[in-house]
Design a protein around this motif. Structure first.
Motif, short mmCIF file in Angstrom:
data_model
loop_
_atom_site.label_atom_id
_atom_site.label_comp_id
_atom_site.label_asym_id
_atom_site.label_seq_id
_atom_site.Cartn_x
_atom_site.Cartn_y
_atom_site.Cartn_z
N ASP A 110 85.28 2.32 -64.62
CA ASP A 110 84.22 2.08 -65.59
C ASP A 110 83.41 3.36 -65.75
N LEU A 111 82.43 3.32 -66.65
CA LEU A 111 81.64 4.53 -66.95
C LEU A 111 80.91 5.03 -65.71
N ASN A 112 80.39 4.11 -64.90
CA ASN A 112 79.70 4.52 -63.67
C ASN A 112 80.65 5.21 -62.70
N GLY A 113 81.89 4.73 -62.66
CA GLY A 113 82.89 5.36 -61.79
C GLY A 113 83.17 6.80 -62.21
N LEU A 114 83.29 7.03 -63.55
CA LEU A 114 83.51 8.39 -64.04
C LEU A 114 82.32 9.28 -63.72
N LYS A 115 81.12 8.71 -63.84
CA LYS A 115 79.91 9.49 -63.53
C LYS A 115 79.88 9.89 -62.06
N GLU A 116 80.20 8.94 -61.18
CA GLU A 116 80.14 9.23 -59.74
C GLU A 116 81.11 10.33 -59.36
N GLU A 117 82.29 10.37 -60.03
CA GLU A 117 83.27 11.43 -59.75
C GLU A 117 82.70 12.81 -60.07
N ARG A 118 81.76 12.85 -61.00
CA ARG A 118 81.21 14.13 -61.46
C ARG A 118 79.81 14.41 -60.90
N ARG A 119 79.31 13.53 -60.05
CA ARG A 119 77.93 13.68 -59.57
C ARG A 119 77.74 14.99 -58.80
N GLU A 120 78.69 15.32 -57.94
CA GLU A 120 78.55 16.55 -57.15
C GLU A 120 78.47 17.78 -58.06
N ASP A 121 79.31 17.81 -59.10
CA ASP A 121 79.28 18.93 -60.05
C ASP A 121 77.94 18.95 -60.79
N ALA A 122 77.44 17.77 -61.16
CA ALA A 122 76.16 17.69 -61.87
C ALA A 122 75.03 18.21 -61.00
N GLU A 123 75.06 17.86 -59.72
CA GLU A 123 74.02 18.33 -58.79
C GLU A 123 74.06 19.86 -58.66
N LYS A 124 75.27 20.42 -58.60
CA LYS A 124 75.40 21.89 -58.53
C LYS A 124 74.81 22.55 -59.76
N LEU A 125 75.10 21.98 -60.92
CA LEU A 125 74.60 22.55 -62.17
C LEU A 125 73.07 22.50 -62.22
N VAL A 126 72.50 21.38 -61.77
CA VAL A 126 71.04 21.23 -61.79
C VAL A 126 70.40 22.22 -60.82
N ARG A 127 70.95 22.31 -59.61
CA ARG A 127 70.39 23.25 -58.63
C ARG A 127 70.50 24.69 -59.16
N GLY A 128 71.64 25.02 -59.76
CA GLY A 128 71.81 26.35 -60.32
C GLY A 128 70.80 26.63 -61.42
N THR A 129 70.56 25.66 -62.29
CA THR A 129 69.60 25.82 -63.38
C THR A 129 68.20 26.10 -62.84
N LEU A 130 67.77 25.32 -61.84
CA LEU A 130 66.42 25.47 -61.30
C LEU A 130 66.27 26.81 -60.57
N VAL A 131 67.30 27.22 -59.85
CA VAL A 131 67.26 28.49 -59.12
C VAL A 131 67.21 29.67 -60.09
N LEU A 132 68.05 29.63 -61.12
CA LEU A 132 68.06 30.72 -62.10
C LEU A 132 66.73 30.81 -62.84
N ASP A 133 66.14 29.67 -63.13
CA ASP A 133 64.85 29.66 -63.81
C ASP A 133 63.77 30.30 -62.93
N GLU A 134 63.81 30.00 -61.63
CA GLU A 134 62.83 30.56 -60.71
C GLU A 134 63.01 32.08 -60.57
N ILE A 135 64.27 32.52 -60.49
CA ILE A 135 64.54 33.96 -60.37
C ILE A 135 64.10 34.69 -61.64
N ALA A 136 64.38 34.10 -62.80
CA ALA A 136 63.97 34.71 -64.06
C ALA A 136 62.45 34.87 -64.11
#
Length: 427
Positions: free
Chosen positions: A339-365
């Motif tokens: 189901d849609l939630n199952g597809l989301k959970e498969e990608r959660r780790e990648d989503a967390e990496k992207l969010v952490r990367g976004t916040l870190v890059l913003d702070e460095i900038a």
């Protein structure tokens, strides 16, 4: 209106927002005028009953919910400014008190942008591993070019493995035709295993225009449960038998199909392109590894609201990709059994990496004063215009303000990663 920061736990803060009674009562009066038509009161025409009469019949708080819904955005924005928080999620509201003495008192809980504590972001060790371009890779690319320039030729003989046959077919289960089990003029490559196991093999040796009965059994784990494990019969008519005629790979082929005069020149160009692709891939992997290392070394709690937003965007992108291939999300879910939630959970780790990367890059900038200038944005628009064969000014006029902001944001991220690469230790 008064706002007070009561507590902060991780990325979640609780505010106390107090609205004076007169302002709240004004919102209640507006809610009454807007919604009074919903209520039927004996002795009054619908929508004409006084507020007090409706409150007597339905309860004093009958208009409170609509009043708070209308009033909240008006008071939440100044409360955010007053307390200096940066909300990233939808707030939840609890009403603590409504009285003439204290007005409307609310406890508001909201997830906020975290404070990012960076680790070392200069001198970070990363590797750039450029894969070798082999002769085999060049041969494979040439094979694809040859196949692309091949042509199908009709033959008058019996079907052999590797042939492309044009067929009409009808499928039957339990003596009845089943949905999706028939087609006319379908081109099938024998040996491709496009159809159920043993279907294609039963066409080998059959003649042009011959009508063939093919018997198969759907596999146990077939995507359609109504067909799984069931025996089926297909009535198949062979309309045409074709073979793919390949051009000879030589200097003439290179001259006829490319800008090069000889096969050696074509091979050299293929090698150069593959080497450029390999280098670009290695560069992208290096940049990703660098951002992930810096994000892993940073100290902050990944905000769930941003992760959920990222997952929604990923699902939207996936849906667009499927649509471009003529597919739908529902088909993917059916095929994968998720189901849609199952597809989301498969990608959660990648989503967390992207969010952490976004916040870190913003702070460095922010720390390094990295911004995308107007000249940077104009240069990017010029590239886009060239790609779409437009004038740069014409392209710029076609873009919305939010598009320009998005371009500036992407350039800022790119410049920040460029800064990190320049200051990294690359092996």
């Amino acid at each position: 209106m008064k706002a007070e920061l009561l507590k902060k736990e991780g990325n979640v803060v609780t505010l106390k927002i107090t609205v004076d009674y007169d302002k709240f009562n004004g919102a209640v009066e507006k809610a009454y005028k807007k919604t009074r038509g919903r209520y039927s009161i004996p002795g009054f025409r619908k929508g004409k009953a006084p507020r007090k009469i409706i409150e007597m019949n339905y309860g004093e708080g009958i208009f409170y919910g609509d009043a708070i819904d209308a009033l909240f955005p008006e008071v939440f924005v100044p409360a955010v400014e007053e307390t200096g928080i940066l909300p990233i999620g939808a707030p939840s509201i609890d009403v603590d008190e409504i009285s003439k003495e204290n007005g409307l008192v609310m406890s508001v809980e909201v997830e906020v942008r975290p404070e990012v504590k960076l680790g070392d972001y200069k001198g970070v060790e990363v590797t750039k591993d450029v894969p070798e371009v082999t002769d085999t890779m060049i041969t494979e690319e040439l094979d694809r070019m040859v196949e692309k320039n091949s042509r199908l030729v009709d033959v008058e003989r019996n079907v052999e493995d590797g042939d492309i046959v044009n067929i009409d077919f009808k499928g039957f289960v339990d003596g009845e035709e089943f949905e999706g089990g028939n087609a006319e003029g379908y081109e099938l490559t024998i040996g491709s295993h496009t159809f159920i196991d043993n279907f294609e093999e039963q066409l080998v040796g059959k003649a042009l225009n011959e009508e063939v009965e093919v018997n198969v059994t759907f596999p146990e784990g077939y995507s359609r449960e109504d067909l799984a494990s069931k025996p089926a019969k297909f009535e198949v008519k062979i309309n045409a038998i074709k073979v793919r005629e390949m051009p000879e790979l030589n200097d003439e082929f290179a001259a006829d199909t490319t800008e090069f005069e000889t096969l050696d020149e074509l091979k050299a160009d293929i090698r150069a392109n593959l080497e450029e692709q390999a280098n670009n891939m290695a560069e992208n992997q290096l940049r990703e590894e660098l951002v992930n290392k810096i994000a892993d070394a940073a100290d902050f709690i990944t905000p769930n609201a941003m992760v959920e937003d990222q997952l929604d965007r990923m699902m939207q992108d996936l849906n667009y990709q499927l649509m471009s291939q003529g597919l739908q999300m529902e088909m993917l879910l059916e095929i994968t059994g998720k189901d849609l939630n199952g597809l989301k959970e498969e990608r959660r780790e990648d989503a967390e990496k992207l969010v952490r990367g976004t916040l870190v890059l913003d702070e460095i900038a922010k720390l390094e004063n990295i911004e995308a200038s107007e000249e940077d944005v104009d240069a990017e628009i010029a590239k886009m215009a060239e790609m779409y064969k437009m004038e740069a000014e014409e392209m710029k006029k076609a873009l919305r303000p939010e598009d320009l902001e998005d371009i500036a944001g992407q350039l800022k991220v790119r410049k920040t990663i460029d800064f990190l690469v320049e200051n990294a230790t690359i092996a």
